[in-house]
Design a protein around this motif. Structure first.
Motif, PDB file in Angstrom:
ATOM      1  N   SER A 117      46.041  33.594 -44.344  1.00 37.08           N
ATOM      2  CA  SER A 117      45.357  34.273 -43.238  1.00 37.08           C
ATOM      3  C   SER A 117      45.469  35.788 -43.355  1.00 37.08           C
ATOM      4  O   SER A 117      44.549  36.522 -42.977  1.00 37.08           O
ATOM      5  N   LEU A 118      46.599  36.249 -43.876  1.00 37.64           N
ATOM      6  CA  LEU A 118      46.841  37.688 -43.960  1.00 37.64           C
ATOM      7  C   LEU A 118      46.225  38.325 -45.206  1.00 37.64           C
ATOM      8  O   LEU A 118      45.843  39.502 -45.170  1.00 37.64           O
ATOM      9  N   SER A 119      46.122  37.578 -46.281  1.00 35.45           N
ATOM     10  CA  SER A 119      45.780  38.202 -47.563  1.00 35.45           C
ATOM     11  C   SER A 119      44.395  37.849 -48.102  1.00 35.45           C
ATOM     12  O   SER A 119      43.879  38.551 -48.977  1.00 35.45           O
ATOM     13  N   LEU A 120      43.789  36.765 -47.604  1.00 38.09           N
ATOM     14  CA  LEU A 120      42.518  36.335 -48.156  1.00 38.09           C
ATOM     15  C   LEU A 120      41.356  36.736 -47.245  1.00 38.09           C
ATOM     16  O   LEU A 120      41.536  36.859 -46.029  1.00 38.09           O
ATOM     17  N   PRO A 121      40.174  36.917 -47.811  1.00 40.01           N
ATOM     18  CA  PRO A 121      38.998  37.176 -46.965  1.00 40.01           C
ATOM     19  C   PRO A 121      38.713  35.956 -46.101  1.00 40.01           C
ATOM     20  O   PRO A 121      39.067  34.827 -46.479  1.00 40.01           O
ATOM     21  N   PRO A 122      38.082  36.141 -44.921  1.00 31.79           N
ATOM     22  CA  PRO A 122      37.877  35.026 -43.985  1.00 31.79           C
ATOM     23  C   PRO A 122      37.266  33.788 -44.624  1.00 31.79           C
ATOM     24  O   PRO A 122      37.663  32.664 -44.312  1.00 31.79           O
ATOM     25  N   GLY A 123      36.328  33.969 -45.539  1.00 27.99           N
ATOM     26  CA  GLY A 123      35.667  32.824 -46.148  1.00 27.99           C
ATOM     27  C   GLY A 123      36.553  31.990 -47.052  1.00 27.99           C
ATOM     28  O   GLY A 123      36.198  30.859 -47.393  1.00 27.99           O
ATOM     29  N   SER A 124      37.713  32.538 -47.452  1.00 31.23           N
ATOM     30  CA  SER A 124      38.615  31.829 -48.370  1.00 31.23           C
ATOM     31  C   SER A 124      39.903  31.368 -47.702  1.00 31.23           C
ATOM     32  O   SER A 124      40.732  30.731 -48.352  1.00 31.23           O
ATOM     33  N   VAL A 125      40.085  31.666 -46.412  1.00 31.04           N
ATOM     34  CA  VAL A 125      41.351  31.362 -45.742  1.00 31.04           C
ATOM     35  C   VAL A 125      41.630  29.860 -45.744  1.00 31.04           C
ATOM     36  O   VAL A 125      42.734  29.415 -46.081  1.00 31.04           O
ATOM     37  N   VAL A 126      40.652  29.049 -45.372  1.00 35.16           N
ATOM     38  CA  VAL A 126      40.882  27.607 -45.273  1.00 35.16           C
ATOM     39  C   VAL A 126      41.136  27.001 -46.652  1.00 35.16           C
ATOM     40  O   VAL A 126      41.955  26.079 -46.789  1.00 35.16           O
ATOM     41  N   ILE A 127      40.489  27.515 -47.674  1.00 41.39           N
ATOM     42  CA  ILE A 127      40.762  27.037 -49.038  1.00 41.39           C
ATOM     43  C   ILE A 127      42.196  27.379 -49.429  1.00 41.39           C
ATOM     44  O   ILE A 127      42.902  26.566 -50.044  1.00 41.39           O
ATOM     45  N   GLY A 128      42.644  28.578 -49.065  1.00 44.87           N
ATOM     46  CA  GLY A 128      44.038  28.942 -49.321  1.00 44.87           C
ATOM     47  C   GLY A 128      45.004  28.034 -48.584  1.00 44.87           C
ATOM     48  O   GLY A 128      46.060  27.654 -49.117  1.00 44.87           O
ATOM     49  N   ILE A 129      44.659  27.670 -47.351  1.00 45.64           N
ATOM     50  CA  ILE A 129      45.500  26.752 -46.585  1.00 45.64           C
ATOM     51  C   ILE A 129      45.557  25.383 -47.254  1.00 45.64           C
ATOM     52  O   ILE A 129      46.616  24.740 -47.312  1.00 45.64           O
ATOM     53  N   ALA A 130      44.422  24.922 -47.782  1.00 40.18           N
ATOM     54  CA  ALA A 130      44.400  23.640 -48.487  1.00 40.18           C
ATOM     55  C   ALA A 130      45.308  23.674 -49.718  1.00 40.18           C
ATOM     56  O   ALA A 130      46.034  22.710 -49.999  1.00 40.18           O
ATOM     57  N   ALA A 131      45.284  24.790 -50.449  1.00 41.07           N
ATOM     58  CA  ALA A 131      46.155  24.927 -51.620  1.00 41.07           C
ATOM     59  C   ALA A 131      47.623  24.903 -51.209  1.00 41.07           C
ATOM     60  O   ALA A 131      48.457  24.259 -51.857  1.00 41.07           O
ATOM     61  N   ALA A 132      47.954  25.587 -50.108  1.00 42.33           N
ATOM     62  CA  ALA A 132      49.339  25.596 -49.614  1.00 42.33           C
ATOM     63  C   ALA A 132      49.763  24.195 -49.184  1.00 42.33           C
ATOM     64  O   ALA A 132      50.916  23.778 -49.409  1.00 42.33           O
ATOM     65  N   THR A 133      48.847  23.459 -48.556  1.00 44.90           N
ATOM     66  CA  THR A 133      49.141  22.091 -48.141  1.00 44.90           C
ATOM     67  C   THR A 133      49.486  21.218 -49.348  1.00 44.90           C
ATOM     68  O   THR A 133      50.434  20.427 -49.310  1.00 44.90           O
ATOM     69  N   THR A 134      48.737  21.382 -50.428  1.00 40.04           N
ATOM     70  CA  THR A 134      48.991  20.606 -51.639  1.00 40.04           C
ATOM     71  C   THR A 134      50.362  20.927 -52.230  1.00 40.04           C
ATOM     72  O   THR A 134      51.124  20.027 -52.599  1.00 40.04           O
ATOM     73  N   ILE A 135      50.687  22.203 -52.312  1.00 39.33           N
ATOM     74  CA  ILE A 135      52.008  22.597 -52.831  1.00 39.33           C
ATOM     75  C   ILE A 135      53.115  21.984 -51.985  1.00 39.33           C
ATOM     76  O   ILE A 135      54.129  21.498 -52.492  1.00 39.33           O
ATOM     77  N   SER A 136      52.914  21.983 -50.656  1.00 46.41           N
ATOM     78  CA  SER A 136      53.936  21.436 -49.761  1.00 46.41           C
ATOM     79  C   SER A 136      54.124  19.938 -49.974  1.00 46.41           C
ATOM     80  O   SER A 136      55.247  19.427 -49.814  1.00 46.41           O
ATOM     81  N   GLN A 137      53.056  19.229 -50.345  1.00 45.24           N
ATOM     82  CA  GLN A 137      53.182  17.787 -50.578  1.00 45.24           C
ATOM     83  C   GLN A 137      54.081  17.496 -51.775  1.00 45.24           C
ATOM     84  O   GLN A 137      54.874  16.548 -51.749  1.00 45.24           O
ATOM     85  N   PHE A 138      53.966  18.312 -52.813  1.00 48.26           N
ATOM     86  CA  PHE A 138      54.821  18.114 -53.993  1.00 48.26           C
ATOM     87  C   PHE A 138      56.293  18.375 -53.663  1.00 48.26           C
ATOM     88  O   PHE A 138      57.174  17.646 -54.102  1.00 48.26           O
ATOM     89  N   ALA A 139      56.549  19.417 -52.883  1.00 46.79           N
ATOM     90  CA  ALA A 139      57.929  19.731 -52.516  1.00 46.79           C
ATOM     91  C   ALA A 139      58.522  18.626 -51.649  1.00 46.79           C
ATOM     92  O   ALA A 139      59.668  18.184 -51.863  1.00 46.79           O
ATOM     93  N   GLY A 140      57.755  18.146 -50.666  1.00 43.89           N
ATOM     94  CA  GLY A 140      58.240  17.070 -49.809  1.00 43.89           C
ATOM     95  C   GLY A 140      58.480  15.785 -50.577  1.00 43.89           C
ATOM     96  O   GLY A 140      59.420  15.030 -50.290  1.00 43.89           O
ATOM     97  N   TRP A 141      57.634  15.517 -51.557  1.00 44.64           N
ATOM     98  CA  TRP A 141      57.765  14.329 -52.416  1.00 44.64           C
ATOM     99  C   TRP A 141      59.121  14.311 -53.111  1.00 44.64           C
ATOM    100  O   TRP A 141      59.833  13.298 -53.126  1.00 44.64           O
ATOM    101  N   LEU A 142      59.495  15.450 -53.685  1.00 40.89           N
ATOM    102  CA  LEU A 142      60.764  15.537 -54.396  1.00 40.89           C
ATOM    103  C   LEU A 142      61.942  15.328 -53.448  1.00 40.89           C
ATOM    104  O   LEU A 142      62.887  14.588 -53.751  1.00 40.89           O
ATOM    105  N   VAL A 143      61.900  15.964 -52.287  1.00 43.79           N
ATOM    106  CA  VAL A 143      62.992  15.834 -51.312  1.00 43.79           C
ATOM    107  C   VAL A 143      63.120  14.383 -50.847  1.00 43.79           C
ATOM    108  O   VAL A 143      64.225  13.829 -50.775  1.00 43.79           O
ATOM    109  N   ALA A 144      61.992  13.741 -50.530  1.00 44.41           N
ATOM    110  CA  ALA A 144      62.028  12.353 -50.060  1.00 44.41           C
ATOM    111  C   ALA A 144      62.616  11.427 -51.126  1.00 44.41           C
ATOM    112  O   ALA A 144      63.405  10.522 -50.815  1.00 44.41           O
TER     113      ALA A 144
END
Length: 484
Positions: free
Chosen positions: A407-434
């Motif tokens: 939200s802070l660093s990307l242009p408005p049109g790319s914010v949701v795509i950036g959020i989707a990328a962050a969501t994917t990274i978080s899934q991998f981290a949670g997978w390892l912890v679980a």
């Protein structure tokens, strides 16, 4: 065919029907109120309809999973009908109180999710929230009663009820289209009548869903009688607290996501990805999870919970590993399809390629997301709520941080795509912890645990599949531009 395979197959068939109907419902909803930044009604409904669902997630994770299902299994094993009555009374009372409080607080919750919206947008979302909030009570009823049915290994009504809900929802949206012709533009298209039509139809579907499982209680010979008291549930308070804390962190991450640049895109005349676009992409992302992973895990969770009550866990590690492989194969197949064909699919169906782009960025997280769901449910069956908390805390922290940075660093049109990328990274981290928590828990009980080699093999296969999918998606995009 074994009983467990028949149960999984039946639930998968029900889930497939429900997802197909759900897709039809959402497609009609996009035609009716829009799915990108240009559609004010679509964005307002997205926030309003998410509120009861997100609060239900808190209740389901913090109360039902921890304080309802395990005691239900115990009560069934001990044939204590009064305990079942008390558990259902408790869940119903919690649902009613929380629904009343949430309804009264709807204006504050909408502001929390959409702090920068114009006043007229906010007013529309608040009105819709009032109309959607009863869903919360009926979602809890459906979940709690469904757990009783599942514990009796009667999976059909709980599995098929969402399909009925979607049929009712489709009827409501069709009525909205017939009466209004749709409203996919600005705020000027909306009034109390249109908001009521679109929201009441969806809420009625939730009522129908809960009615199905309530009627089905008779099939197991159970008649509910209200009973009050918390005797025997005190030891579950700590478990509930761990689960609730983890779910709360997940919802805080969603609050960060919900501030995505929908209103600023609308004001600037750019029809890019907004919060409702993210929701639609997430809905497609969850289709294979809901059809296959949830069906597999529901049967597995019931089996593990029953086996623990009778002290029979010798083959647990092998069963868990087998289910992980099944979920992994299915996830990789769908992930490939989402990356390669997602943008084309949403362009054809919804005239919104950007929704498919968001889906493609979410897709690599499908395998870790579904396997984490299985691992977390295994941890709950093993009475280890801390595992779920730390898994959720890891995923929520990375998602929230990534969404904030986007939200802070990307242009408005790319914010949701950036959020989707962050969501994917978080899934991998949670997978390892679980995985780590389940492995340690099983090893501590002298049961063979899932192996690191199995996890590494899954990671290598997934990486190769992602790379191959990206290359294929590139060529599909080139061909689409050349001949489109």
């Amino acid at each position: 065919m074994s009983k467990s395979r028949r149960a999984v197959g039946g639930m998968a068939a029900a889930a497939l029907s429900s997802r197909i109907l759900g897709f039809v419902k959402v497609t009609l909803l996009v035609y009716a109120i829009g799915g990108t930044a240009k559609s004010v009604g679509g964005q307002a409904f997205g926030v309003a309809n998410d509120i009861p669902t997100n609060i239900f997630t808190l209740i389901a994770t913090g109360v039902l999973s921890a304080m309802i299902f395990p005691p239900i299994m115990q009560a069934i094993q001990s044939k204590s009908k009064r305990d079942l009555d008390r558990l259902l009374t408790l869940s119903g009372a919690v649902a009613l109180i929380v629904t009343i409080v949430a309804t009264a607080a709807a204006p504050l919750i909408v502001r929390l999710y959409a702090p920068d919206w114009p006043a007229d947008w906010t007013a529309l979302a608040v009105l819709m929230a009032y109309l959607c909030m009863p869903q919360l009570f009926f979602l809890v009823v459906y979940s709690a009663v469904g757990q009783v049915l599942n514990a009796h290994e009667t999976y059909g009504p709980f599995a098929w009820a969402p399909a009925v809900s979607n049929v009712v929802g489709i009827g409501g949206i069709v009525l909205f289209l017939v009466v209004t012709g749709g409203a996919t533009g600005g705020i000027e298209q909306w009034d109390v009548g249109r908001a009521t039509l679109v929201c009441v139809g969806i809420t009625a579907g939730t009522v129908a869903q809960s009615a199905i499982v309530l009627v089905a209680l008779k099939s197991i010979g159970y008649r509910y009688r209200p009973a009050w008291g918390l005797n025997g549930l005190g030891h579950l308070g700590v478990t509930g607290a761990w689960m609730l804390a983890g779910a709360l962190l997940g919802q805080l991450a969603f609050v960060v996501i919900s501030t995505a640049a929908g209103s600023s895109l609308n004001e600037s005349g750019v029809d890019g990805a907004s919060l409702n676009s993210y929701g639609l992409a997430l809905m497609l992302f969850l289709v294979p999870h809901g059809i296959f992973a949830v069906s597999i895990v529901t049967e597995l969770f019931t089996r593990i919970s029953r086996d623990i009550e009778i002290a029979s866990t010798s083959d647990l590690a092998g069963v868990v590993e087998g289910r992980l492989r099944s979920v992994g194969v299915i996830s990789i197949i769908f992930m490939t399809g989402f990356i390669v064909l997602g943008p084309i699919f949403t362009a054809v169906v919804w005239d919104a390629r950007v929704i498919g782009v968001v889906l493609a960025w979410l897709a690599p997280g499908l395998l870790p997301f579904s396997q984490t769901y299985l691992l977390n449910r295994t941890s709950m069956a093993l009475r280890d709520p801390r595992a779920v908390f730390f898994t959720q805390a890891t995923s929520a922290g990375i998602t929230g941080l990534g969404a904030g940075l986007a939200s802070l660093s990307l242009p408005p049109g790319s914010v949701v795509i950036g959020i989707a990328a962050a969501t994917t990274i978080s899934q991998f981290a949670g997978w390892l912890v679980a995985f780590v928590f389940v492995k340690r828990r099983l090893e501590s009980t002298a049961i063979a645990a899932p192996s690191w080699s199995g996890l590494a093999k899954s990671a290598v296969i997934l990486t190769l599949a992602i790379l191959g999918s990206v290359v294929a998606a590139y060529f599909v995009r080139v061909m689409d531009v050349r001949f489109g």
